[in-house]
Design an enzyme around this catalytic site. Sequence first.
Site, PDB file in Angstrom:
ATOM      1  N   HIS B 220       0.869  -1.184   0.000  1.00  0.00           N
ATOM      2  CA  HIS B 220       0.000   0.000   0.000  1.00  0.00           C
ATOM      3  C   HIS B 220       0.914   1.245   0.000  1.00  0.00           C
ATOM      4  CE1 HIS B 220      -3.386   2.499   0.526  1.00  0.00           C
ATOM      5  NE2 HIS B 220      -3.669   2.313   1.800  1.00  0.00           N
ATOM      6  N   HIS B 259      -2.343  -1.855 -10.799  1.00  0.00           N
ATOM      7  CA  HIS B 259      -3.249  -1.373  -9.754  1.00  0.00           C
ATOM      8  C   HIS B 259      -4.468  -2.282  -9.704  1.00  0.00           C
ATOM      9  CE1 HIS B 259      -5.940   1.285  -7.478  1.00  0.00           C
ATOM     10  NE2 HIS B 259      -4.856   1.883  -7.069  1.00  0.00           N
ATOM     11  N   ASP B 315       2.488   5.349  -7.269  1.00  0.00           N
ATOM     12  CA  ASP B 315       3.759   5.268  -6.563  1.00  0.00           C
ATOM     13  C   ASP B 315       4.978   5.356  -7.469  1.00  0.00           C
ATOM     14  OD1 ASP B 315       2.568   4.793  -3.951  1.00  0.00           O
ATOM     15  OD2 ASP B 315       1.961   2.867  -4.781  1.00  0.00           O
TER      16      ASP B 315
END
Lengths: 389, 389
Positions: B220, B259, B315
């Site tokens: 996460h 994702h 990210d």
Amino acid sequence: MDARNIGLRNIEVADTKICSIDGENGKLIYRGYDILDLVNHSSFEETSYLLLFGELPDKAQLEEFSYRLKESRKLPDSIIVNLKNRPKTALPMDVIQSCVPSLSDFDKNIYSDTKEDNIRRGISLISKIPTIVAAWNRIRMGLDVIEADQELSHSANTIYMIFGRKPTLEEIKVFDICLILHAEHSFNASTFAAREIASTRAHMYASISGALGALSGELHGGANIQVMKMLFDIGESKNVEDWIKDKLKEGKRIMGMGHAVYRTTDPRAEILERLSKSMCKNENYKWYEITRDIEQYTKKYILEFKKQSIYPNVDLYSASLYYSMGFPIDLNTPIFAISRISGWVAHVIEEKFAEAAPKPALYRPKAVYVGKYCGPMGCEYTPLNKRKP
Amino acid sequence: MDARNIGLRNIEVADTKICSIDGENGKLIYRGYDILDLVNHSSFEETSYLLLFGELPDKAQLEEFSYRLKESRKLPDSIIVNLKNRPKTALPMDVIQSCVPSLSDFDKNIYSDTKEDNIRRGISLISKIPTIVAAWNRIRMGLDVIEADQELSHSANTIYMIFGRKPTLEEIKVFDICLILHAEHSFNASTFAAREIASTRAHMYASISGALGALSGELHGGANIQVMKMLFDIGESKNVEDWIKDKLKEGKRIMGMGHAVYRTTDPRAEILERLSKSMCKNENYKWYEITRDIEQYTKKYILEFKKQSIYPNVDLYSASLYYSMGFPIDLNTPIFAISRISGWVAHVIEEKFAEAAPKPALYRPKAVYVGKYCGPMGCEYTPLNKRKP
């Protein structure tokens, strides 16, 4: 959204080998063993071993496990210093929730996430949560923090560190049964929180801290505090019937009554009823009586008003029991944590290292944005100076 | 268990009015507003107001909200003292997770759980998480803690408190966009943890502390730290192709790519790519180049090996971006928290005070004990002295 999904009450989220609840027949099983057998024959140390490793220990294993628990009892000095720095009014559950991630500071191998590391962290937390609770309770009362007595068992030492006196054999036995009874209950809200956090590969401390947050809520572990407040509010046995009738007529729920899973008596409640009766001595006997009457009248009026059956849950009789043993009321939920930590640790380990398919995965559910309760779509951004107040 | 339930990926757990993600078309919507509009025209303060209250503020509302954020920036002195008492090696996410429940100690109205109390707590947390991150980063480096500059916006002040120097206009703009982009993403693992904890009626601090635990996991919010470690490991642009090919052949996943929800480019990744390109100046430009090549080669070889498409997530480009701005690598996840706190707070309030049916309920899912991966049943308790080693 599909109303059947509310609270995930009917959704199977994982496979587990840790705990089985037969809600229809009132059976609670840890790793294949009936809770009644564990209460009658086992100890909290042995039950914790069973939860963590999946099997009962032999003599040497139990000795080693008990030794590891004992040697982990002490908190780092700086954590005690920081506890002394907090306002004396801090809520015990907030104190525990904030202490647990700070224990990570002292884990020299924090970047390693093997099963062994998690077992080591788990044993450390099972051992240290009583120390945190006891230290905080002494500090807020302006008393000296008491060092663990390494001659004493886990339960006996916990009582000793809180009260600063050696407990009686009866107290030790009763408290140990309470810890066995509360140690595990499948995917309740706090355990699910721990697993959910662990599913991101967060470490043990982060996961347990989240579980402590969930436990603090009054619909979960906080309920045993609410039960004691209710007993005080009722005050005398003769007031129970009217009090219950009035609350039910107002549409309120009676704390300690009813459970999401059990459709008969919670097997833990039966045992706790017996313990409450025996421990509520002398002037405290009335708290047992009030509790017993709450059970009776709630059953009666729920049947009359709603044509439904209702049964006491684990929180109903633990309130009067802990009160009669002298624990401050707001330690009821921390005592729950002192016990449930064993189940949480077992679940975090299962979440991270489940052997069989389907393996657990990061929990990332769906939410419904467009529906009856829909959010807005296609809003046009108006610059601030053109917005109407 | 039903394999379709794994990670709750296909299970609708609640209705929400906060955020909508169109994974097929790469759209992210906060309260009806497209994230691109918010990035182009809004500020983090305004976006936080929108998330909390459901509407864009008018001028007076925004001023009052910004004022409330500013006046909440300071941490209680004893929390700073306790931070100074912790080992300098403590992980920043552990520090934040343990500080948040201790903020509850200073909430004079902690037993009240009205919507107004939760909004007040939410504003306080949005304001204080940057202060905790900045204070801890200074303390661990042996530097003085820097007081907030009340002339500065939320983003500008955050950079100022961390580095001890006034940021450039470019830095402020870029950082503010980063905070807007990360502020909310529906029922991701940390937000779900916050809601799950709040569903027990635990307070805001307990719920947010759990969310911080979930965010710390490398699947996460911890992923942006792992991405930067990957960039260091690769070192040079010329190494990217072989590095990616080798990892994929080993069956490893590439951090920052893919994702759970998006089936096309994450709209946040596109913006972050642009920001990374502009902020990775001079000798840092290579980190942008390596990141861009990771995207390209991961796409190429996932298509070749698995016949699948893959896209960068939020990210991938934030790692090189934050690094080029001078943030210590292990602050990447705390920066995520500095932003996501606004979404968490909005969700806790929605969980506690949803207006429409079906109302959220305590999350208490089912687990499967008897099945392919079944636990034992009917074990007979053997006394310790009769167990075989």
